[in-house]
Scaffold this active site. Structure first.
Site, PDB file in Angstrom:
ATOM      1  N   THR A 244       0.868  -1.184   0.000  1.00  0.00           N
ATOM      2  CA  THR A 244       0.000   0.000   0.000  1.00  0.00           C
ATOM      3  C   THR A 244       0.900   1.227   0.000  1.00  0.00           C
ATOM      4  OG1 THR A 244      -1.665  -1.172   1.297  1.00  0.00           O
ATOM      5  CG2 THR A 244      -1.820   1.227   1.230  1.00  0.00           C
TER       6      THR A 244
ATOM      7  N   LYS B 173      -7.801   1.631  -3.016  1.00  0.00           N
ATOM      8  CA  LYS B 173      -7.434   1.156  -1.664  1.00  0.00           C
ATOM      9  C   LYS B 173      -7.562   2.291  -0.639  1.00  0.00           C
ATOM     10  CE  LYS B 173      -5.085  -1.063   1.629  1.00  0.00           C
ATOM     11  NZ  LYS B 173      -5.555  -2.205   2.369  1.00  0.00           N
TER      12      LYS B 173
ATOM     13  N   LYS C 112      -1.541   4.846   8.709  1.00  0.00           N
ATOM     14  CA  LYS C 112      -0.767   4.979   7.458  1.00  0.00           C
ATOM     15  C   LYS C 112      -1.689   5.237   6.257  1.00  0.00           C
ATOM     16  CE  LYS C 112       1.649   2.186   4.079  1.00  0.00           C
ATOM     17  NZ  LYS C 112       2.092   0.864   3.665  1.00  0.00           N
TER      18      LYS C 112
HETATM   19  P1  NAD Z   1       5.790  -6.444   7.173  1.00  0.00           P
HETATM   20  O1  NAD Z   1       6.575  -5.371   7.840  1.00  0.00           O
HETATM   21  O2  NAD Z   1       5.376  -7.649   7.950  1.00  0.00           O
HETATM   22  O3  NAD Z   1       6.598  -6.979   5.876  1.00  0.00           O
HETATM   23  C1  NAD Z   1       7.386  -6.155   5.051  1.00  0.00           C
HETATM   24  C2  NAD Z   1       8.681  -6.925   4.790  1.00  0.00           C
HETATM   25  O4  NAD Z   1       9.482  -6.194   3.859  1.00  0.00           O
HETATM   26  C3  NAD Z   1       9.537  -7.124   6.040  1.00  0.00           C
HETATM   27  O5  NAD Z   1       9.731  -8.505   6.268  1.00  0.00           O
HETATM   28  C4  NAD Z   1      10.845  -6.386   5.703  1.00  0.00           C
HETATM   29  O6  NAD Z   1      11.998  -7.035   6.239  1.00  0.00           O
HETATM   30  C5  NAD Z   1      10.834  -6.428   4.192  1.00  0.00           C
HETATM   31  N1  NAD Z   1      11.658  -5.406   3.553  1.00  0.00           N
HETATM   32  C6  NAD Z   1      11.692  -4.067   3.794  1.00  0.00           C
HETATM   33  N2  NAD Z   1      12.536  -3.465   2.943  1.00  0.00           N
HETATM   34  C7  NAD Z   1      13.050  -4.436   2.147  1.00  0.00           C
HETATM   35  C8  NAD Z   1      13.985  -4.441   1.083  1.00  0.00           C
HETATM   36  N3  NAD Z   1      14.563  -3.303   0.641  1.00  0.00           N
HETATM   37  N4  NAD Z   1      14.291  -5.617   0.499  1.00  0.00           N
HETATM   38  C9  NAD Z   1      13.716  -6.770   0.928  1.00  0.00           C
HETATM   39  N5  NAD Z   1      12.814  -6.832   1.939  1.00  0.00           N
HETATM   40  C10 NAD Z   1      12.496  -5.676   2.542  1.00  0.00           C
HETATM   41  O7  NAD Z   1       4.514  -5.710   6.526  1.00  0.00           O
HETATM   42  P2  NAD Z   1       3.172  -6.407   6.005  1.00  0.00           P
HETATM   43  O8  NAD Z   1       2.164  -6.442   7.094  1.00  0.00           O
HETATM   44  O9  NAD Z   1       3.524  -7.653   5.267  1.00  0.00           O
HETATM   45  O10 NAD Z   1       2.667  -5.281   4.976  1.00  0.00           O
HETATM   46  C11 NAD Z   1       3.238  -5.139   3.686  1.00  0.00           C
HETATM   47  C12 NAD Z   1       2.395  -4.137   2.906  1.00  0.00           C
HETATM   48  O11 NAD Z   1       1.042  -4.590   2.832  1.00  0.00           O
HETATM   49  C13 NAD Z   1       2.348  -2.728   3.523  1.00  0.00           C
HETATM   50  O12 NAD Z   1       2.414  -1.778   2.499  1.00  0.00           O
HETATM   51  C14 NAD Z   1       0.993  -2.701   4.223  1.00  0.00           C
HETATM   52  O13 NAD Z   1       0.466  -1.380   4.339  1.00  0.00           O
HETATM   53  C15 NAD Z   1       0.152  -3.568   3.297  1.00  0.00           C
HETATM   54  N6  NAD Z   1      -1.012  -4.223   3.929  1.00  0.00           N
HETATM   55  C16 NAD Z   1      -0.873  -4.865   5.128  1.00  0.00           C
HETATM   56  C17 NAD Z   1      -1.975  -5.468   5.714  1.00  0.00           C
HETATM   57  C18 NAD Z   1      -1.868  -6.188   7.045  1.00  0.00           C
HETATM   58  O14 NAD Z   1      -2.915  -6.489   7.632  1.00  0.00           O
HETATM   59  N7  NAD Z   1      -0.662  -6.491   7.527  1.00  0.00           N
HETATM   60  C19 NAD Z   1      -3.224  -5.423   5.069  1.00  0.00           C
HETATM   61  C20 NAD Z   1      -3.320  -4.794   3.828  1.00  0.00           C
HETATM   62  C21 NAD Z   1      -2.210  -4.192   3.263  1.00  0.00           C
END
Ligand code: NAD
Length: 294
Positions: free
Chosen positions: A93, A168, A243
Site C-alpha cells: 500500500t 485502496k 498509514k
Molecule cells: P511487514 O513489515 O510484515 O513486511 C514487510 C517486509 O518487507 C519485512 O519482512 C521487511 O523485512 C521487508 N523489507 C523491507 N525493505 C526491504 C527491502 N529493501 N528488500 C527486501 N525486503 C524488505 O509488513 P506487512 O504487514 O507484510 O505489509 C506489507 C504491505 O502490505 C504494507 O504496504 C501494508 O500497508 C500492506 N497491507 C498490510 C496489511 C496487514 O494487515 N498487515 C493489510 C493490507 C495491506
C-alpha cells in the site's frame, strides 16, 4: 500455466502470499532483509536468493510486498535486472504518486508494471482470501489476474496505473471514518443509558449498518469474533489504519479535495497509533474517544 516469479518482501503478508503461489505450482524465488522472514518462506517452499537482484534475475513476474513507498522505489531502482519485459506487480500500500513513479521506473527499463494493493489482512493472505485492487493496462491485467487469483478471492480491475492504490485509500478512508462514527455512536448511546446490544440490534438492521459495526464491532458482545472480545488484539492494526488515512489525506491535499472527515480521521488515528493504540486493532479507538469525552 506455471510462471517464474521473483518475490521481494516476505513479511506478514508477503510470506503467506508467496507460499500460496508455490502451492499453485509456480516457481517462486524470494528475498527479504529479515532472516526470520526468509526462513519462514523457505519452509513454505520458496527458494531463497542472496539478494533482491538475485531473486528477480530471469523472473517473468516480479512481485513486491514492502512496508511503504520509499522501499518500493528503492527496490524498483535495482530490480530492473529482471528479464526484459517482465511484469512488475507491486502489492504494497503506497501513495498513488509513488505507484506511478514506480511504474515509470519499470517501464523505462523495458518492463511492464501494475499496482495491486490488497485488503483482507494477514488472515486473508494465509487463506488465499485477499481482495486485489488493480491498476493496469488491459493486457497486463489479463496476464496478472490468474496469479492474483492464486492469492485471493476477488480481483478488481480499477483502471490504469495508480488506480488500484486510489481504490485502496478511498476504501480505507471510508473504513476509518466509519469506525470513528460507530464508536462515537456507542459512546453517545452509553451516555444516554442505551445498552450496546440494543443499539447494535437496531443499527445493524437499519441505515447505520456498515462493516465497522457488523464485522469489527468496537464493543465486546454483539459480534463474538470482533477484536473487542479479544483485548483488541490486532486484526487490522491501528498503525496501518493511520498509514492509509495519511496517504488518503495527502492525496486529498494533492488534488485540492476538502475531505474534512477523512483528514480529521487521519489526525485521530495518527495520535492513537502513536500512543494508546500502538499494537492494537484500530477498533480500540473507541476507548480513547470514550476517555476524551469524560
Ligand atoms: P511487514 O513489515 O510484515 O513486511 C514487510 C517486509 O518487507 C519485512 O519482512 C521487511 O523485512 C521487508 N523489507 C523491507 N525493505 C526491504 C527491502 N529493501 N528488500 C527486501 N525486503 C524488505 O509488513 P506487512 O504487514 O507484510 O505489509 C506489507 C504491505 O502490505 C504494507 O504496504 C501494508 O500497508 C500492506 N497491507 C498490510 C496489511 C496487514 O494487515 N498487515 C493489510 C493490507 C495491506
Amino acid at each position: 500455466m506455471s510462471r517464474t516469479i521473483g518475490f521481494v518482501g516476505l513479511g506478514n503478508m508477503g510470506g503467506p502470499m508467496a507460499a500460496n503461489l508455490v502451492k499453485a505450482g509456480h516457481r517462486v524465488t524470494g528475498y527479504d532483509l529479515a532472516p526470520q522472514a526468509r526462513e519462514r518462506a523457505a519452509a513454505a517452499g520458496v527458494a531463497i536468493a542472496a539478494s533482491a537482484v538475485a531473486a528477480v534475475a530471469g523472473a517473468e513476474v516480479v512481485i513486491t510486498m514492502l512496508p511503504a513507498g520509499r522501499h518500493v522505489l528503492e527496490t524498483y531502482d535495482v530490480l530492473t535486472a529482471a528479464a526484459r519485459g517482465a511484469l512488475f506487480v507491486d502489492c504494497s500500500t503506497i501513495a498513488v504518486g509513488d505507484a506511478r513513479i514506480a511504474a515509470d521506473l519499470a517501464r523505462t527499463a523495458g518492463h511492464r508494471a501494475v499496482d495491486a494493493p490488497v485488503s483482507g489482512g494477514v488472515a486473508g493472505a494465509e487463506a488465499a482470501g485477499l481482495t486485489f485492487m488493480v491498476g493496469a493496462a488491459d493486457g497486463d491485467f489479463a496476464e496478472v489476474e490468474p496469479l492474483l487469483a492464486a492469492m485471493g478471492r476477488r480481483v478488481v480491475h480499477c483502471g490504469g496505473s495508480g488506480a488500484g492504490q486510489a481504490a485502496k485509500i478511498c476504501n480505507n478512508m471510508i473504513l476509518g471514518i466509519s469506525m470513528i462514527a460507530v464508536s462515537e455512536a456507542f459512546v453517545l448511546g452509553e451516555s444516554l443509558g442505551l445498552s450496546n446490544q440494543a443499539l447494535f440490534d437496531v443499527a445493524a438492521n437499519a441505515s447505520g449498518q456498515c462493516w465497522a459495526l457488523t464485522s469489527n464491532c468496537p464493543v465486546p458482545g454483539p459480534v463474538p469474533a470482533s477484536p473487542a472480545n479479544h483485548d483488541y488484539r490486532a486484526g487490522f492494526a491501528a498503525a496501518l489504519m493511520a498509514k492509509d488515512l495519511g496517504l488518503a489525506a495527502d492525496a486529498a491535499t494533492a488534488t485540492a479535495v476538502p475531505a474534512e472527515l477523512g483528514r480529521r480521521a487521519a489526525e485521530l488515528y495518527a495520535a492513537f497509533a502513536a500512543g494508546e493504540g500502538a499494537g492494537l486493532d484500530f477498533s480500540a479507538i473507541i476507548n480513547t474517544l470514550r476517555k476524551d469525552q469524560a
